[in-house]
Design an enzyme around this catalytic site. Structure first.
Site, short mmCIF file in Angstrom:
data_model
loop_
_atom_site.label_atom_id
_atom_site.label_comp_id
_atom_site.label_asym_id
_atom_site.label_seq_id
_atom_site.Cartn_x
_atom_site.Cartn_y
_atom_site.Cartn_z
N LYS A 190 0.88 -0.75 -0.33
CA LYS A 190 -0.08 -0.07 -0.54
C LYS A 190 0.41 1.22 0.01
O LYS A 190 0.57 2.56 -1.02
CB LYS A 190 -1.70 -0.05 0.98
CG LYS A 190 -2.06 -1.12 1.15
CD LYS A 190 -3.13 -1.30 2.04
CE LYS A 190 -3.85 -2.51 1.98
NZ LYS A 190 -4.75 -3.27 3.47
N GLN B 132 -5.06 -1.21 9.18
CA GLN B 132 -4.75 -3.26 8.68
C GLN B 132 -5.44 -3.44 10.53
O GLN B 132 -5.25 -3.90 10.76
CB GLN B 132 -3.74 -3.07 8.73
CG GLN B 132 -2.57 -4.58 7.99
CD GLN B 132 -3.63 -4.27 6.82
OE1 GLN B 132 -3.87 -3.52 6.03
NE2 GLN B 132 -3.95 -5.84 6.33
N ASP C 283 -11.40 3.53 4.11
CA ASP C 283 -11.40 1.23 3.29
C ASP C 283 -13.01 1.59 3.92
O ASP C 283 -13.71 0.26 3.41
CB ASP C 283 -11.32 0.96 5.29
CG ASP C 283 -9.87 -0.01 4.94
OD1 ASP C 283 -10.08 0.02 4.22
OD2 ASP C 283 -9.55 -0.12 6.24
N1 GUN Z 1 -6.47 -6.57 5.97
C1 GUN Z 1 -6.84 -7.01 5.17
N2 GUN Z 1 -7.90 -6.46 4.26
C2 GUN Z 1 -8.14 -5.25 4.27
C3 GUN Z 1 -8.16 -3.88 4.08
O1 GUN Z 1 -9.26 -4.00 3.39
N3 GUN Z 1 -8.48 -2.91 5.09
C4 GUN Z 1 -7.77 -2.82 6.17
N4 GUN Z 1 -7.82 -1.85 6.99
N5 GUN Z 1 -7.39 -3.98 6.35
C5 GUN Z 1 -7.16 -5.43 6.07
#
Ligand code: GUN
Length: 296
Positions: free
Chosen positions: A54, A98, A121
């Site tokens: 990311k 995350q 998100d």
């Molecule tokens: N863990 C796995 N996928 C995601 C996501 O799309 N967002 C977040 N915050 N954590 C994740």
């Protein structure tokens, strides 16, 4: 019939290009870069890979990336304080914490602390509510990416029968809301659904998000249907190696479907591209600069 393969990797690359152009335009207009903050607690290897990816993608798009790596034993109050600081930081347009978080931290409490206007998100209840009633907000990245692929393939979805398999807050429920908003007739199936094969057989659109390798069989698919496979499951392969498979039996479904996403290379690459898009939309909104609707 042999299904057309929906190339999510190519679509995502194109979307990232669009985001890059808009990120440059934002910097010109706002006099600063759009900023995305990612918070990682602990050392979960998969999460570390996602967070690194990311951060790299954010920089590639011409945006500022802020990474906060906290030890696994971080107290909940300390994590909440980090989120509060990011809420107040004008250089941060989007915040992503995350998941999963270590067991001693209440995930819902952390999500509830994120300013909904920085919640790229789309996990905050305010954004879930906005999606449900059709107000502008942030939509979770994976289902929004699925919708983009569907609209690119099918155009108008109005009146189509859609079955979403899985009812998670992150994929299944928002996916269903998005399809309702597109005037589909939506069924949400889950582990207690009776006669799942018959339910799936009705669908013009199948979105599988259950996390069970190759659970959806080719015989369940209506000929010509569009199949979106959200699953990413690592299973034992030949010669002691592992391989990635989706929630759909790809070979079986590809023989009857009109179009299908592969795993890998289908939905997976869309998630980060949509995250960058959401972060950029947050930047424009937070800076009060209009962003032409439908641009991305
Ligand atoms: N863990 C796995 N996928 C995601 C996501 O799309 N967002 C977040 N915050 N954590 C994740």
């Amino acid at each position: 019939m042999t299904a057309a393969v929906i190339d999510g990797k190519a679509f995502a690359a194109n979307l990232r290009g669009e985001v890059g152009k808009l990120a440059a335009a934002f910097e010109q207009q706002a006099g600063r870069k759009a900023g995305l903050a990612v918070v990682l607690v602990g050392e979960d290897p998969a999460s570390q890979v996602y967070v690194r990816s990311k951060g790299k993608s954010t920089l590639e798009a011409g945006m500022a990336s802020f990474e906060h790596k906290l030890p696994a034993d971080t107290a909940e109050a300390d994590l909440l304080a980090v989120v509060e600081r990011l809420n107040a930081d004008p250089a941060v347009d989007g915040i992503l914490v995350q998941l999963p978080l270590p067991g001693h931290i209440d995930e819902q409490k952390v999500i509830a602390t994120i300013n909904p206007d920085k919640d790229v998100d789309g996990f905050h209840v305010t954004n879930a509510g906005r999606l449900a009633v059709g107000q502008p907000g942030f939509v979770p990245c994976t289902p929004l990416g699925c919708l983009m692929l569907l609209k690119d393939r099918l155009g108008d979805l109005s009146g189509l029968d859609a079955v979403v398999i899985g009812r998670s807050n992150i994929v299944g429920k928002p996916m269903a809301q998005l399809l309702i908003a597109e005037s589909c007739t939506v069924t949400v199936a889950h582990s207690r659904t009776r006669n799942l094969p018959d339910v799936v057989k009705r669908a013009d659109i199948v979105v599988a998000a259950v996390g069970r390798p190759e659970m959806v069989k080719g015989e369940w698919i209506k000929p010509g249907a569009t199949v979106i496979d959200v699953g990413i499951n690592r299973v034992a392969g030949a010669e002691g190696k592992t391989r990635l498979v989706g929630d759909v039996d790809y070979a079986g479904a590809a023989a009857v479907a009109g179009a299908i996403t592969p795993v890998p290379g289908g939905v997976g690459p869309m998630t980060i591209a949509v995250l960058l898009r959401n972060a950029l939309v947050a930047a424009y909104r937070n800076a009060g600069i209009p962003l032409a609707d439908g641009t991305i």
